[in-house]
Design a protein around this motif. Structure first.
Motif, PDB file in Angstrom:
ATOM      1  N   ALA A 171       0.835  -1.203   0.000  1.00 51.20           N
ATOM      2  CA  ALA A 171       0.000   0.000   0.000  1.00 51.20           C
ATOM      3  C   ALA A 171       0.868   1.249   0.000  1.00 51.20           C
ATOM      4  N   PHE A 172       1.967   1.234   0.727  1.00 42.63           N
ATOM      5  CA  PHE A 172       2.878   2.376   0.732  1.00 42.63           C
ATOM      6  C   PHE A 172       3.437   2.630  -0.659  1.00 42.63           C
ATOM      7  N   ILE A 173       3.822   1.577  -1.349  1.00 40.58           N
ATOM      8  CA  ILE A 173       4.363   1.747  -2.703  1.00 40.58           C
ATOM      9  C   ILE A 173       3.313   2.346  -3.623  1.00 40.58           C
ATOM     10  N   VAL A 174       2.085   1.872  -3.533  1.00 36.37           N
ATOM     11  CA  VAL A 174       1.018   2.401  -4.382  1.00 36.37           C
ATOM     12  C   VAL A 174       0.808   3.886  -4.122  1.00 36.37           C
ATOM     13  N   PHE A 175       0.714   4.271  -2.863  1.00 33.29           N
ATOM     14  CA  PHE A 175       0.461   5.678  -2.553  1.00 33.29           C
ATOM     15  C   PHE A 175       1.702   6.541  -2.747  1.00 33.29           C
ATOM     16  N   ASP A 176       2.872   5.946  -2.698  1.00 37.55           N
ATOM     17  CA  ASP A 176       4.093   6.671  -3.015  1.00 37.55           C
ATOM     18  C   ASP A 176       4.139   6.968  -4.509  1.00 37.55           C
ATOM     19  N   LEU A 177       3.729   6.028  -5.314  1.00 42.64           N
ATOM     20  CA  LEU A 177       3.659   6.259  -6.762  1.00 42.64           C
ATOM     21  C   LEU A 177       2.610   7.309  -7.103  1.00 42.64           C
ATOM     22  N   GLU A 178       1.581   7.387  -6.295  1.00 42.86           N
ATOM     23  CA  GLU A 178       0.570   8.422  -6.496  1.00 42.86           C
ATOM     24  C   GLU A 178       1.220   9.802  -6.438  1.00 42.86           C
ATOM     25  N   VAL A 179       2.080  10.007  -5.490  1.00 40.41           N
ATOM     26  CA  VAL A 179       2.755  11.301  -5.360  1.00 40.41           C
ATOM     27  C   VAL A 179       3.633  11.565  -6.570  1.00 40.41           C
ATOM     28  N   VAL A 217      -9.750  15.986 -15.628  1.00 39.61           N
ATOM     29  CA  VAL A 217     -10.707  14.877 -15.481  1.00 39.61           C
ATOM     30  C   VAL A 217      -9.962  13.562 -15.254  1.00 39.61           C
ATOM     31  N   SER A 218      -8.893  13.323 -16.001  1.00 35.23           N
ATOM     32  CA  SER A 218      -8.147  12.071 -15.819  1.00 35.23           C
ATOM     33  C   SER A 218      -7.486  12.015 -14.448  1.00 35.23           C
ATOM     34  N   MET A 219      -7.019  13.142 -13.927  1.00 32.08           N
ATOM     35  CA  MET A 219      -6.435  13.159 -12.591  1.00 32.08           C
ATOM     36  C   MET A 219      -7.495  12.935 -11.522  1.00 32.08           C
ATOM     37  N   ILE A 220      -8.678  13.478 -11.708  1.00 33.63           N
ATOM     38  CA  ILE A 220      -9.768  13.240 -10.756  1.00 33.63           C
ATOM     39  C   ILE A 220     -10.125  11.756 -10.734  1.00 33.63           C
ATOM     40  N   ILE A 221     -10.176  11.125 -11.892  1.00 36.28           N
ATOM     41  CA  ILE A 221     -10.457   9.687 -11.967  1.00 36.28           C
ATOM     42  C   ILE A 221      -9.345   8.898 -11.271  1.00 36.28           C
ATOM     43  N   PHE A 222      -8.100   9.288 -11.509  1.00 33.61           N
ATOM     44  CA  PHE A 222      -6.954   8.627 -10.876  1.00 33.61           C
ATOM     45  C   PHE A 222      -7.025   8.741  -9.357  1.00 33.61           C
ATOM     46  N   LEU A 235      -9.700   9.303  -7.544  1.00 35.44           N
ATOM     47  CA  LEU A 235     -10.857   8.536  -7.063  1.00 35.44           C
ATOM     48  C   LEU A 235     -10.546   7.040  -6.985  1.00 35.44           C
ATOM     49  N   GLU A 236      -9.806   6.523  -7.982  1.00 37.32           N
ATOM     50  CA  GLU A 236      -9.407   5.114  -7.941  1.00 37.32           C
ATOM     51  C   GLU A 236      -8.533   4.833  -6.725  1.00 37.32           C
ATOM     52  N   LEU A 237      -7.618   5.720  -6.429  1.00 36.77           N
ATOM     53  CA  LEU A 237      -6.773   5.540  -5.255  1.00 36.77           C
ATOM     54  C   LEU A 237      -7.587   5.662  -3.969  1.00 36.77           C
ATOM     55  N   TYR A 238      -8.559   6.536  -3.959  1.00 34.94           N
ATOM     56  CA  TYR A 238      -9.421   6.689  -2.793  1.00 34.94           C
ATOM     57  C   TYR A 238     -10.225   5.413  -2.558  1.00 34.94           C
ATOM     58  N   VAL A 239     -10.739   4.814  -3.625  1.00 35.40           N
ATOM     59  CA  VAL A 239     -11.472   3.548  -3.500  1.00 35.40           C
ATOM     60  C   VAL A 239     -10.535   2.469  -2.951  1.00 35.40           C
ATOM     61  N   GLY A 240      -9.285   2.447  -3.402  1.00 38.19           N
ATOM     62  CA  GLY A 240      -8.305   1.496  -2.878  1.00 38.19           C
ATOM     63  C   GLY A 240      -8.033   1.709  -1.403  1.00 38.19           C
ATOM     64  N   LEU A 241      -7.954   2.962  -0.974  1.00 38.06           N
ATOM     65  CA  LEU A 241      -7.734   3.261   0.435  1.00 38.06           C
ATOM     66  C   LEU A 241      -8.926   2.813   1.275  1.00 38.06           C
ATOM     67  N   ILE A 242     -10.124   3.061   0.796  1.00 42.34           N
ATOM     68  CA  ILE A 242     -11.324   2.605   1.506  1.00 42.34           C
ATOM     69  C   ILE A 242     -11.320   1.076   1.609  1.00 42.34           C
ATOM     70  N   TYR A 243     -10.918   0.393   0.547  1.00 46.93           N
ATOM     71  CA  TYR A 243     -10.825  -1.066   0.561  1.00 46.93           C
ATOM     72  C   TYR A 243      -9.838  -1.542   1.632  1.00 46.93           C
ATOM     73  N   LEU A 244      -8.665  -0.884   1.704  1.00 45.74           N
ATOM     74  CA  LEU A 244      -7.679  -1.256   2.716  1.00 45.74           C
ATOM     75  C   LEU A 244      -8.215  -1.053   4.122  1.00 45.74           C
ATOM     76  N   PHE A 294       3.087  10.763  -9.585  1.00 47.31           N
ATOM     77  CA  PHE A 294       2.261  11.204 -10.709  1.00 47.31           C
ATOM     78  C   PHE A 294       1.554  12.529 -10.439  1.00 47.31           C
ATOM     79  N   ILE A 295       1.131  12.758  -9.214  1.00 45.95           N
ATOM     80  CA  ILE A 295       0.334  13.948  -8.909  1.00 45.95           C
ATOM     81  C   ILE A 295       1.200  15.197  -8.764  1.00 45.95           C
ATOM     82  N   TYR A 296       2.382  15.080  -8.203  1.00 45.61           N
ATOM     83  CA  TYR A 296       3.205  16.261  -7.958  1.00 45.61           C
ATOM     84  C   TYR A 296       3.551  17.025  -9.239  1.00 45.61           C
TER      85      TYR A 296
END
Length: 103
Positions: A44-52, A71-76, A78-87, A54-56
């Motif tokens: 999970a840390f690697i996934v959210f580290d990769l998020e930074v 729009v593509s960043m909002i979708i990205f 949201l996908e990470l947010y759904v993953g965090l909720i799943y965790l 791409f987003i930065y």
């Protein structure tokens, strides 16, 4: 490397042959088993580290891009947010060992 092994000095002693890790003497077996929770948190840390990663750059040059990138960043995100909720729902981030997910 082979040549240095052949020609180099070889003076073994007890201190050189002892295992050494982080300035402390090793205790226990090297093959001790860890809880799966440690690995899940690491992934999970690697996934959210990769998020930074791409987003930065996107956030720095936000005004240079159009609506499609927003729009593509909002979708990205949201996908990470759904993953965090799943965790959170699976209990991966819950460190209570008594009622953990895999006990």
């Amino acid at each position: 490397m082979t040549l240095s092994k052949i020609l180099g000095p070889f003076r073994p002693n007890k201190n050189k042959l002892d295992p050494y890790e982080s300035g402390m003497d090793p205790v226990g077996e090297a093959a001790d088993r860890y809880s799966i929770s440690f690995y899940l948190v690491a992934i999970a840390f690697i996934v959210f580290d990769l998020e930074v990663v791409f987003i930065y750059p996107w956030a720095v040059s936000f005004l240079d891009y159009g609506l499609g990138t927003l729009v593509s960043m909002i979708i990205f995100i949201l996908e990470l947010y759904v993953g965090l909720i799943y965790l959170i729902k699976k209990g991966t981030l819950d460190w209570d060992m008594k009622k953990g997910m895999f006990n």
